[in-house]
Write an enzyme that holds these catalytic residues in place. Sequence first.
Site, PDB file in Angstrom:
ATOM      1  N   GLU A  39       0.874  -1.213   0.065  1.00 47.18           N
ATOM      2  CA  GLU A  39      -0.034   0.088   0.185  1.00 47.18           C
ATOM      3  C   GLU A  39       0.885   1.225   0.063  1.00 47.18           C
ATOM      4  O   GLU A  39       0.711   2.121   0.813  1.00 47.18           O
ATOM      5  CB  GLU A  39      -1.031  -0.096   1.269  1.00 47.18           C
ATOM      6  CG  GLU A  39      -1.979  -1.001   1.287  1.00 47.18           C
ATOM      7  CD  GLU A  39      -3.117  -0.810   2.015  1.00 47.18           C
ATOM      8  OE1 GLU A  39      -3.180  -0.150   3.112  1.00 47.18           O
ATOM      9  OE2 GLU A  39      -4.123  -1.768   1.906  1.00 47.18           O
ATOM     10  N   GLU A  81      -5.583  -8.392  -0.570  1.00 48.52           N
ATOM     11  CA  GLU A  81      -6.399  -8.057   0.726  1.00 48.52           C
ATOM     12  C   GLU A  81      -7.861  -7.765   0.380  1.00 48.52           C
ATOM     13  O   GLU A  81      -8.076  -6.677  -0.473  1.00 48.52           O
ATOM     14  CB  GLU A  81      -5.844  -6.877   1.391  1.00 48.52           C
ATOM     15  CG  GLU A  81      -4.529  -7.046   1.937  1.00 48.52           C
ATOM     16  CD  GLU A  81      -3.849  -5.748   3.007  1.00 48.52           C
ATOM     17  OE1 GLU A  81      -4.744  -5.196   3.499  1.00 48.52           O
ATOM     18  OE2 GLU A  81      -2.611  -5.744   2.759  1.00 48.52           O
TER      19      GLU A  81
HETATM   20  O1  AHR Z   1      -5.233  -5.712   6.924  1.00 51.11           O
HETATM   21  C1  AHR Z   1      -4.882  -4.835   7.765  1.00 51.11           C
HETATM   22  C2  AHR Z   1      -4.303  -3.541   7.092  1.00 51.11           C
HETATM   23  O2  AHR Z   1      -5.048  -3.109   5.910  1.00 51.11           O
HETATM   24  C3  AHR Z   1      -3.234  -4.083   6.474  1.00 51.11           C
HETATM   25  O3  AHR Z   1      -2.048  -3.867   7.183  1.00 51.11           O
HETATM   26  C4  AHR Z   1      -3.027  -2.957   5.374  1.00 51.11           C
HETATM   27  O4  AHR Z   1      -2.188  -3.329   4.165  1.00 51.11           O
HETATM   28  C5  AHR Z   1      -4.340  -2.326   4.875  1.00 51.11           C
HETATM   29  O5  AHR Z   1      -4.452  -1.053   5.157  1.00 51.11           O
END
Ligand code: AHR
Length: 512
Positions: A173, A292
């Site tokens: 990210e 994610e």
């Molecule tokens: O999954 C939780 C968080 O969400 C992770 O660390 C990050 O990559 C995202 O913002």
Amino acid sequence: MTSARIVIDRTAVVAPIDRRIFGSFVEHLGRCVYDGIYEPGHVTANEEGFRLDVVDLVKELGSTTIRYPGGNFVSGYRWEDGVGPRENRPVRRDLAWHALETNQVGTDEFARWCKLTGSELMMAVNLGTRGIDAALDLLEYTNHPSGTALSDQRIANGALDPYDIRMWCLGNEMDGPWQTGYMTADDYGKIAARTAQAMKAADKSLELVVCGSSGSAMPTFGDWERTVLEHSYEHVDYISCHAYYQERKGDLGSFLASSLDMQYFIETVVATADHVKHKLKSSKTIKLSFDEWNIWYLDEHRVSDEVNEEWPIAPRQLEDVYSVADAVVLGNLLITLLKNHDRVGSASLAQLVNVIAPIMTEPGGPAWRQTTFFPFSVTSRLARGEVLRPRIDVETYATTVYGDAPLVDAVATVDAEVGKSALFLVNRSQTESIEVSIDVAGLAATAIDEALTLHDDDVYAKNTLPNRERVGLRDLPGAVLEGGTLTVTLAPVSWSAIALGGRATTATIVTD
Ligand code: AHR
């Protein structure tokens, strides 16, 4: 009763199923690692401290690749802290989650845990506070057979064979202002390209994931992907997508249609990646790593996880407790990933244990399945062979956020080799059962092997420590397979799966 018609066209193949679509994610965050997968002293812990009750649930969940060690955590992580004798490992501040990292679990322990669970390790490197050098060192440590400083260090630490990690994330990210060392698209594109080029000089068969946007609502969404790929296109294989959904302001109707946003997200990234491909006159096609995705009540955590003066070890962070409605949405998101499997090559449910997770644990106590566990585990178990895109004819309903949304969504899979197929369906209606007539003639199915549903009169019912089995799968009653037509009735706000197979002739098959 509302009705719907679905046609499964045997020739409408999206893609053969790559098991990496059922990946998950373990981050050094809250109690995911410590007091989650690792709890020395727990009655089920093995000699290394890993909870075997959790290992069993991870196997039952059917997650495949596991992304590690973060997440936001990786952008400040020094992997060297987590290898070698445990008593020498330093305690460090984790700026991402404002906690202390004891480094008692690191690369070697996690690789052994992956072996225990039968998972493939997907590694992320730190491009926040570090860069090419640390990434190359970690690659040498994990993947080089022997005879170099770092491969010999791994061997001295007990791992004779290299871990042979195939998938690597180039940071995490990096578009997010919350990320340690976040960058502009231009800066990140350059460092990602150089890191990828160096890693592939060591092993050109690595599969590298460049960071896309951390959400489709990011102000830089689209431009970020284009700029980053213009720099890195020829060096990388995947671009990442991250998306979290939650019910906001009691708007269940929009929440149930969350997968429309995921569809938009995927289509936009595919269009952008293909634009860069043509602009660069490349013959390569980039895939998406949706590494994610989940339900996350982020708005609530903004308050409860506020940074304060404390530096706790493994605090309870992001411990969402999921409802039936959350599980239905999760099942629908998985349907969407499968429907786009021609371009979404890999995906990771974020995360695996305790932290926005399908599996919960209590220190010194039990481990249990959240509602979201069920659609994931059943889909992972039954979806085999190839994904088929169905034609769905159903009414829509109005949502505030996404406009009109179809009341039913579905996907099918077929495994020609073993003569099995499966259907996964959701009913997004909050009030109506829907009778669905499905033309499955093309599947040559002759029996209903299983018909399961997740539904409850209370859409907010949850599994909690005192009531760990409040919500579970039920048999889907009244499913009928007659000739080439399968008829099912889907309860309001429900997710269902039907496995077809068998060798009978043209008998009528009815589930109880
Ligand atoms: O999954 C939780 C968080 O969400 C992770 O660390 C990050 O990559 C995202 O913002």
